[in-house]
Design a protein around this motif. Structure first.
Motif, PDB file in Angstrom:
ATOM      1  N   ASN A 109       0.853  -1.181   0.000  1.00 19.61           N
ATOM      2  CA  ASN A 109       0.000   0.000   0.000  1.00 19.61           C
ATOM      3  C   ASN A 109       0.889   1.231   0.000  1.00 19.61           C
ATOM      4  O   ASN A 109       2.064   1.160   0.385  1.00 19.61           O
ATOM      5  N   GLU A 111       2.691   4.387   1.290  1.00 22.67           N
ATOM      6  CA  GLU A 111       3.146   4.782   2.616  1.00 22.67           C
ATOM      7  C   GLU A 111       3.958   6.063   2.510  1.00 22.67           C
ATOM      8  O   GLU A 111       4.623   6.307   1.496  1.00 22.67           O
ATOM      9  N   ASN A 297      -6.756 -10.976   2.166  1.00 23.51           N
ATOM     10  CA  ASN A 297      -6.788 -10.748   3.605  1.00 23.51           C
ATOM     11  C   ASN A 297      -5.408 -10.741   4.251  1.00 23.51           C
ATOM     12  O   ASN A 297      -5.273 -10.504   5.454  1.00 23.51           O
ATOM     13  N   PRO A 300      -3.363  -5.197   4.735  1.00 22.54           N
ATOM     14  CA  PRO A 300      -4.256  -4.187   5.310  1.00 22.54           C
ATOM     15  C   PRO A 300      -5.098  -3.549   4.213  1.00 22.54           C
ATOM     16  O   PRO A 300      -4.586  -3.152   3.161  1.00 22.54           O
ATOM     17  N   GLY A 301      -6.400  -3.480   4.423  1.00 22.00           N
ATOM     18  CA  GLY A 301      -7.277  -2.911   3.418  1.00 22.00           C
ATOM     19  C   GLY A 301      -7.818  -3.917   2.433  1.00 22.00           C
ATOM     20  O   GLY A 301      -8.653  -3.562   1.599  1.00 22.00           O
ATOM     21  N   PRO A 305      -7.617  -1.010  -0.714  1.00 24.62           N
ATOM     22  CA  PRO A 305      -7.540  -0.220   0.517  1.00 24.62           C
ATOM     23  C   PRO A 305      -8.174   1.154   0.340  1.00 24.62           C
ATOM     24  O   PRO A 305      -8.010   1.792  -0.697  1.00 24.62           O
ATOM     25  N   ASN A 311     -11.182   0.868   5.902  1.00 22.33           N
ATOM     26  CA  ASN A 311     -10.588  -0.471   5.944  1.00 22.33           C
ATOM     27  C   ASN A 311      -9.065  -0.412   6.043  1.00 22.33           C
ATOM     28  O   ASN A 311      -8.385  -1.429   6.043  1.00 22.33           O
ATOM     29  N   ILE A 312      -8.548   0.823   6.133  1.00 24.02           N
ATOM     30  CA  ILE A 312      -7.122   1.036   6.326  1.00 24.02           C
ATOM     31  C   ILE A 312      -6.940   2.359   7.058  1.00 24.02           C
ATOM     32  O   ILE A 312      -7.744   3.279   6.903  1.00 24.02           O
ATOM     33  N   LYS A 313      -5.899   2.448   7.869  1.00 26.28           N
ATOM     34  CA  LYS A 313      -5.651   3.673   8.615  1.00 26.28           C
ATOM     35  C   LYS A 313      -5.149   4.771   7.694  1.00 26.28           C
ATOM     36  O   LYS A 313      -4.475   4.497   6.701  1.00 26.28           O
TER      37      LYS A 313
END
Length: 485
Positions: A109, A111, A297, A300-301, A305, A311-313
């Motif tokens: 993802n 970052e 799964n 994350p997300g 995402p 579903n993700i920070k």
């Protein structure tokens, strides 16, 4: 969409010898042969597949294909597109969005603080509904999924400039074409099957009238125009699923911007879309929420995402001073966050090329409402201190210029963008000074710092509908209004 134009691997003069996947239809072979004649000795630089994308985009108008090809090369050179640092198997560069299922780039993802991930690429995640390059379809094409219905369009238009969005889009596009497409070729390509297009899925779940925001739509138009001009024939199929009634309104506007060949690839589906997607995509490669069995799964997300869908920070922003702002060193356009908003020049710019260096626009310039134009100057350009010139004039109604104030303000990046300092003093221009048909008024300043500059002008009195002509250049580079290429 289009990959980097790569040199041919052969010096043969036969058109079919310039490609790993020879074109065999007589019409194609003849068109390639004739386009190579038009290109002259430089034709050897291009693969048949590259040339055919431009031929098809221009409906076999070979002079038009040549012009578009050369214009795209010039655009890439001017904007240093080939110098962009994109993720790949041989470098640590961070991804611009979610990536799932590839060998060349591990699942990841976006970052903050990753190599060559600009600050604005992180910032805009807060307003995007979620996106991911998620595996491949049955033809071996990469699948890009975007939760379009979850976009915070107003937030995006207010907090992300069009320049930043364009830069982000270019980086993502170059990643797909120059990292993922070659992997698709290696894994799924055959002698008779070239993989140079992608499949796109837009999920409209959650879409409503709140997303009919003019500034956001203008941002979308900028991306659409660029894709059709600089990246032709890179779209395989576009599936728009869960499309509500409001999408009909949106699409009625978007359709006017699209080439006929692009429109043919768009499939607008309601809620009965799952069987159609599964006709083109294996179940294990399609996310569960779209009718497949994939959940991702392990990430994350999951498959796609999304900060908005929780579903993700949220991704922490990189400090603005570390921002590598643009692929385009200097960028100019009407400012989408102008306080004039719906009454700004964004809504009324007339299409076409400038006349005598000036673009024409109509604007309802109400008392206290400013029309704004933004200029981004990159760190690499500041050494020679580029000259910014704005020229404007009233056409038709001289009285409309009476009481016009013109200001140039210095702004900083990020959330404090409106705490600027004046770098050129405000000047009052009377209707006598603002000529009706002559060359107009020139205002110049030298950019001594890298950053975002905002040119702002507003009337002191209600003027009604004003017909005004304006132009902005930075060291001879014109602002938006002409064709991009």
């Amino acid at each position: 969409m289009q990959a980097k134009l790569s040199p041919s691997t052969t010096g043969s003069s036969a058109a079919s010898a310039h490609s790993k996947h020879p074109f065999k239809e007589p019409k194609q072979v003849e068109a390639l042969k004739n386009l190579r004649v038009l290109l002259g000795p430089d034709n050897e630089k291009f693969d048949d597949g590259e040339l055919m994308r431009f031929i098809v985009a221009r409906s076999y108008d070979l002079p038009g294909a040549k012009d578009q090809l050369l214009a795209s090369l010039e655009w890439r050179k001017t904007n240093k597109v080939d110098d962009l640092a994109i993720p790949g198997s041989s470098n640590p560069n961070g991804v611009m969005y979610g990536v799932r299922g590839w060998h060349s780039v591990p699942d990841a993802n976006i970052e903050a603080d990753q190599p060559n991930v600009p600050e604005h690429a992180v910032r805009l995640q807060k307003y995007m509904g979620g996106s991911c390059l998620h595996k491949w379809d049955k033809a071996g094409r990469p699948i890009y999924i975007e939760r379009m219905g979850q976009h915070n369009v107003k937030g995006l238009a207010k907090n992300v400039t069009t320049a930043e969005l364009v830069d982000y889009h270019i980086r993502c596009t170059e990643f797909v074409h120059n990292t993922i497409m070659p992997e698709c070729e290696e894994r799924f390509g055959t002698d008779d099957k070239v993989i140079d297009k992608e499949t796109v899925i837009f999920d409209c779940t959650g879409m409503g009238f709140h997303q009919l925001h003019m500034d956001g739509l203008n941002m979308l138009r900028s991306l659409t125009d660029m894709d059709q001009k600089a990246y032709p024939e890179r779209l395989g199929k576009l599936f728009i699923v869960n499309s509500p009634f409001v999408f009909v309104k949106v699409y009625s506007m978007i359709k006017k911007w699209l080439d006929p060949g692009v429109i043919e690839k768009i499939h607008i589906l309601g809620k009965d879309y799952k069987s159609i997607l599964l006709d083109h995509i294996d179940e294990e490669n399609l996310p569960e929420f779209l009718g497949g069995s994939c959940t991702c799964n392990h990430m994350p997300g999951g498959c796609v995402p999304s900060v908005i869908m929780n579903n993700i920070k949220p991704v922490d922003k990189t400090p603005a001073q570390n921002n590598n702002l643009l692929a385009v060193p200097t960028y100019l356009r009407p400012r989408s966050s102008s306080s004039a908003s719906a009454n700004s020049i964004m809504d009324f710019v007339l299409p076409g090329k400038p006349k005598d260096g000036i673009y024409q626009m109509f604007s309802t310039m109400a008392h206290g409402k400013a029309c704004e134009y933004e200029v981004v100057v990159a760190d690499e350009d500041i050494e020679h201190q580029p000259e910014v010139i704005i020229k404007f004039r009233i056409k038709g109604v001289r009285a409309a210029c009476e009481g016009l104030n013109f200001t140039v303000a210095r702004f900083v990046f990020g959330e404090v963008a409106d705490n600027g300092t004046i770098v050129v003093p405000t000047k009052f221009y009377s209707h006598i000074e603002c000529p009706e048909t002559s060359d107009g008024i020139l205002v110049k300043f030298t950019a001594t710092e890298a950053g975002l500059y905002v040119l702002s002008w507003k009337p002191e009195h209600q003027c009604g509908l004003v017909q005004m002509e304006y132009g902005v250049t930075v060291d001879g580079i014109p602002g938006e209004g002409s064709d991009m290429l």
